[in-house]
Design a protein around this motif. Structure first.
Motif, short mmCIF file in Angstrom:
data_model
loop_
_atom_site.label_atom_id
_atom_site.label_comp_id
_atom_site.label_asym_id
_atom_site.label_seq_id
_atom_site.Cartn_x
_atom_site.Cartn_y
_atom_site.Cartn_z
N PRO A 60 0.85 -1.20 0.00
CA PRO A 60 0.00 0.00 0.00
C PRO A 60 0.88 1.25 0.00
CG PRO A 60 -0.56 -1.51 1.81
CD PRO A 60 0.73 -1.98 1.24
N TYR A 61 0.89 2.08 -1.03
CA TYR A 61 0.04 1.99 -2.21
C TYR A 61 0.89 2.21 -3.44
CZ TYR A 61 -3.66 1.96 1.17
OH TYR A 61 -4.46 1.60 2.23
N HIS A 122 -12.72 -0.92 -1.42
CA HIS A 122 -11.61 -0.08 -1.88
C HIS A 122 -11.64 0.00 -3.39
CE1 HIS A 122 -10.17 -4.16 -2.52
NE2 HIS A 122 -9.42 -3.65 -3.47
N GLN A 123 -10.83 0.91 -3.94
CA GLN A 123 -10.61 0.97 -5.39
C GLN A 123 -9.18 0.52 -5.65
OE1 GLN A 123 -11.51 5.22 -5.42
NE2 GLN A 123 -12.82 4.84 -7.18
N ASP A 124 -8.92 -0.05 -6.82
CA ASP A 124 -7.56 -0.40 -7.23
C ASP A 124 -7.06 0.74 -8.12
OD1 ASP A 124 -8.25 -2.66 -5.90
OD2 ASP A 124 -7.77 -4.04 -7.50
N ARG A 152 -17.82 4.19 -1.18
CA ARG A 152 -17.61 2.80 -0.76
C ARG A 152 -18.89 2.18 -0.23
NH1 ARG A 152 -12.90 4.82 1.46
NH2 ARG A 152 -11.77 2.91 1.09
N TYR A 177 -15.53 0.76 -6.56
CA TYR A 177 -15.24 0.23 -5.22
C TYR A 177 -15.70 -1.23 -5.17
CZ TYR A 177 -14.01 4.70 -3.13
OH TYR A 177 -13.37 5.87 -2.80
N GLY A 179 -15.14 -5.19 -2.65
CA GLY A 179 -14.58 -5.83 -1.48
C GLY A 179 -15.13 -7.24 -1.32
#
Ligand code: MD5
Ligand code: FE
Length: 210
Positions: A60-61, A122-124, A152, A177, A179
């Protein structure tokens, strides 16, 4: 099926032999040169998921060739057979020969979920490329929460991802987003080589040089 533009879910894409091969490859990568471990977050937390990287090391990140947050070793090379698998995945998901021929993933993130592991929404965003992400699931079924690009929280769609499933995230879905709120213990077939838990491989294009 396509739950959103650019997102395609192909249930049962990996046959049992392919799943076994991937489990065996992931076992090797988990041993080293950088061992599979719980990734530490910059604010002191530790992810419940265990991860190991191939090609480029994600922390991260950002991406790097060496795992300075683990043991300093250079990660395993990204094998050509894995890029080929990614092209086949994109070809079958999008039915677009040009999109699959151009697909050149250079990193894989291997995530292992024990019975209690989760991944928060989360977003990538660490890849400097708009290329799709290819996601392959093996072992226990999970609930995959597929959200929106703005927040989110809701609206989102919960999808069950089972062993052998392919999911490709491209286009407008690439930055949604998402998960994994829960894994369903003991739903996997031990014949994959995974006695318990869930394995997810994501193939990505970092957009980094060399
Ligand atoms: C997993 N891994 O099941 C998921 C599969 C991660 C992660 O989320 O970051 O390691 S990747 C799901 C994904 C990737 C890119 C975009 C979207 C989902 N999406 O738009 O929903 O361990
Ligand atoms: Fe993600």
């Amino acid at each position: 099926s396509s739950p959103a533009p650019g997102a395609v879910h192909v249930p049962g894409w990996l046959d049992l032999d392919r799943q076994r091969e991937l489990v065996a490859a992931c076992r090797e990568w988990a041993r080293g040169p950088v061992p599979m471990r719980h990734t530490r977050l910059p604010r002191g937390g530790v992810m419940s998921v265990q991860s190991v990287c191939v090609g480029w090391h994600w922390r991260p990140y950002s991406y790097s060739r060496t795992a300075l947050d683990v043991n300093g070793a250079r990660v395993a090379d990204f094998p050509s057979w894995l890029a080929e698998l990614g092209r086949a995945a994109v070809a079958d998901a999008y039915r677009d020969p040009a999109a699959s021929a151009a697909y050149a993933p250079d990193t894989a993130l291997v995530n292992f979920y024990g019975a209690d592991a989760v991944m928060g929404m989360h977003q990538d965003r660490d890849e400097r490329s708009d290329a799709p992400v290819v996601s392959l699931s093996i072992g226990d079924t999970c609930v995959f929460r597929f959200g929106n690009t703005r927040t989110r929280t809701k609206p989102y769609t919960d999808v069950e991802l089972e062993s052998g499933d392919l999911f490709v995230f491209g286009g407008a879905s690439r930055h949604a987003y998402h998960g994994v709120p829960r894994v369903r213990p003991r739903t996997g077939d031990p014949a994959t080589g995974l006695a318990a838990g869930r394995l997810n491989l994501t193939l990505r294009t970092t957009g980094l040089p060399g």
